[in-house]
Design a protein around this motif. Structure first.
Motif, mmCIF file in Angstrom:
data_model
loop_
_atom_site.group_PDB
_atom_site.id
_atom_site.type_symbol
_atom_site.label_atom_id
_atom_site.label_comp_id
_atom_site.label_asym_id
_atom_site.label_seq_id
_atom_site.Cartn_x
_atom_site.Cartn_y
_atom_site.Cartn_z
ATOM 1 N N ALA A 132 19.533 29.722 28.279
ATOM 2 C CA ALA A 132 20.953 29.344 28.380
ATOM 3 C C ALA A 132 21.861 30.545 28.147
ATOM 4 O O ALA A 132 22.667 30.586 27.206
ATOM 5 N N ALA A 133 21.714 31.562 29.001
ATOM 6 C CA ALA A 133 22.561 32.746 28.900
ATOM 7 C C ALA A 133 23.997 32.381 29.252
ATOM 8 O O ALA A 133 24.275 31.391 29.928
ATOM 9 N N LYS A 134 24.921 33.198 28.775
ATOM 10 C CA LYS A 134 26.335 33.003 29.087
ATOM 11 C C LYS A 134 26.655 33.616 30.449
ATOM 12 O O LYS A 134 26.095 34.652 30.827
ATOM 13 N N LEU A 135 27.568 32.970 31.156
ATOM 14 C CA LEU A 135 27.977 33.445 32.478
ATOM 15 C C LEU A 135 29.491 33.622 32.521
ATOM 16 O O LEU A 135 30.227 32.794 31.967
ATOM 17 N N VAL A 136 29.934 34.678 33.170
ATOM 18 C CA VAL A 136 31.368 34.928 33.358
ATOM 19 C C VAL A 136 31.635 35.066 34.856
ATOM 20 O O VAL A 136 30.881 35.743 35.567
ATOM 21 N N LEU A 137 32.696 34.413 35.323
ATOM 22 C CA LEU A 137 33.091 34.503 36.728
ATOM 23 C C LEU A 137 34.591 34.749 36.810
ATOM 24 O O LEU A 137 35.381 34.015 36.204
ATOM 25 N N ILE A 138 34.976 35.784 37.547
ATOM 26 C CA ILE A 138 36.389 36.064 37.795
ATOM 27 C C ILE A 138 36.735 35.525 39.176
ATOM 28 O O ILE A 138 36.105 35.896 40.169
ATOM 29 N N VAL A 139 37.720 34.664 39.234
ATOM 30 C CA VAL A 139 38.123 34.047 40.496
ATOM 31 C C VAL A 139 39.397 34.720 41.007
ATOM 32 O O VAL A 139 40.430 34.715 40.329
ATOM 33 N N ARG A 140 39.300 35.302 42.182
ATOM 34 C CA ARG A 140 40.466 35.872 42.849
ATOM 35 C C ARG A 140 40.799 35.018 44.054
ATOM 36 O O ARG A 140 39.890 34.499 44.729
ATOM 37 N N ARG A 141 42.081 34.841 44.313
ATOM 38 C CA ARG A 141 42.502 34.074 45.475
ATOM 39 C C ARG A 141 41.695 34.495 46.693
ATOM 40 O O ARG A 141 41.647 35.686 47.034
ATOM 41 N N PRO A 142 41.008 33.564 47.356
ATOM 42 C CA PRO A 142 40.098 33.929 48.444
ATOM 43 C C PRO A 142 40.712 34.818 49.519
ATOM 44 O O PRO A 142 40.061 35.754 49.992
ATOM 45 N N LEU A 143 41.954 34.536 49.910
ATOM 46 C CA LEU A 143 42.585 35.367 50.930
ATOM 47 C C LEU A 143 42.756 36.797 50.428
ATOM 48 O O LEU A 143 42.428 37.761 51.136
ATOM 49 N N ASP A 144 43.268 36.970 49.222
ATOM 50 C CA ASP A 144 43.485 38.311 48.674
ATOM 51 C C ASP A 144 42.161 39.061 48.532
ATOM 52 O O ASP A 144 42.078 40.254 48.829
ATOM 53 N N ARG A 145 41.136 38.345 48.072
ATOM 54 C CA ARG A 145 39.826 38.972 47.891
ATOM 55 C C ARG A 145 39.267 39.439 49.227
ATOM 56 O O ARG A 145 38.738 40.541 49.353
#
Length: 279
Positions: A132-145
């Motif tokens: 059960a490792a920790k996960l980090v996700l950065i969400v950028r607006r799909p169009l900008d990304r």
């Protein structure tokens, strides 16, 4: 066990290089000298381009250490030599990358934004291996990304020049769209949550990183169970910035249509307020 305690699984062009740099400063975090290990998406492969990049980064780290002369840490240099001694992206190599001895309470991390797009079987393997490792996700607006990614391709292909017409830009865009899963939050988020649990995935908006980087990092520190570091040297640094090239309206319109479903998913799954902070 020489394995990471946390992964940053994405997304591409969403500030992961900056995150890698600042987390390296924290005394309770160990990051291997190679960002983007690409273990879970390349395991067992003879990806020569990837291995060449791994070797380059390890050699740079070893060179920096050797320049210290008598003060150089020979154990660190030997560790870096072991990391690049493996021929393949294997489990033994991955363990070697995390073999540097760390004190109790230090968290080991792997930041590879390509993990967002890996398959169900690969995510299941990650869960079996890491627990059960920790996960980090950065969400950028799909169009900008997506527009940032096409600008990056333009920089790589054209250098200091700029694509001269709509056709050249559209060819770049179509080439990028061959990788349909890149930045596909609607696929990656449910997949990782189903194996690791929602409580083990911290989802953060890209805009918050830009507007309040210290508060952004505090959330990660709290999530990982480490102390809040008062100061970071790279807190306001811009890492691997992409040139602000003007993309033709025709290509932008195509990107808007292609990212509409991802927008809808993020608004539904994370809320309108969260979506607005992804810009």
């Amino acid at each position: 066990m020489n394995l990471p305690d946390f992964l940053c699984i994405g997304a591409q062009k969403a500030g992961t290089s900056w995150l890698y740099k600042v987390l390296q400063e924290h005394p309770q975090i160990f990051m291997p000298p190679i960002k983007e290990l690409h273990f879970f998406d390349r395991i067992g492969t003879d990806d020569l381009k990837l291995r060449h990049r791994h070797h380059q980064l390890a050699r740079k780290a070893a060179t920096r250490e050797e320049r210290k002369g008598d003060a150089a840490d020979r154990n660190l240099i030997r560790y870096l030599e072991r990391v690049v001694a493996h021929d393949k992206v294997s489990l033994d190599w991955y363990r070697e990358a995390f073999s540097w001895p760390v004190a109790e309470g230090v968290r080991k991390g792997d930041i590879t934004p390509g993990y967002l797009e890996i398959s169900e079987a690969e995510v299941a393997y990650a869960r079996d291996l890491l627990g059960a490792a920790k996960l980090v996700l950065i969400v950028r607006r799909p169009l900008d990304r997506e527009l940032s990614q096409i600008r990056m391709l333009a920089q790589r292909d054209y250098g200091t020049k700029v694509p001269t017409n709509d056709g050249e830009w559209m060819r770049l865009y179509k080439r990028m769209r061959k990788h349909e899963d890149r930045g596909a939050y609607s696929q990656g988020i449910p997949r990782w949550q189903s194996h690791f649990g929602k409580e083990n995935l911290l989802i953060l908006p890209y805009g918050e990183m830009r507007a309040d980087p210290r508060g952004f990092l505090a959330k990660i520190e709290d999530f990982l169970g480490i102390e809040r570091l008062e100061t970071y040297e790279y807190l306001t640094a811009e890492v691997h910035a992409t040139q602000k090239l003007e993309i033709p309206e025709k290509v932008v319109a195509r990107a808007i249509r292609k990212t509409a479903e991802e927008d809808a998913y993020l608004k539904s799954a994370l809320g309108e307020a969260f979506f607005e902070r992804t810009r």
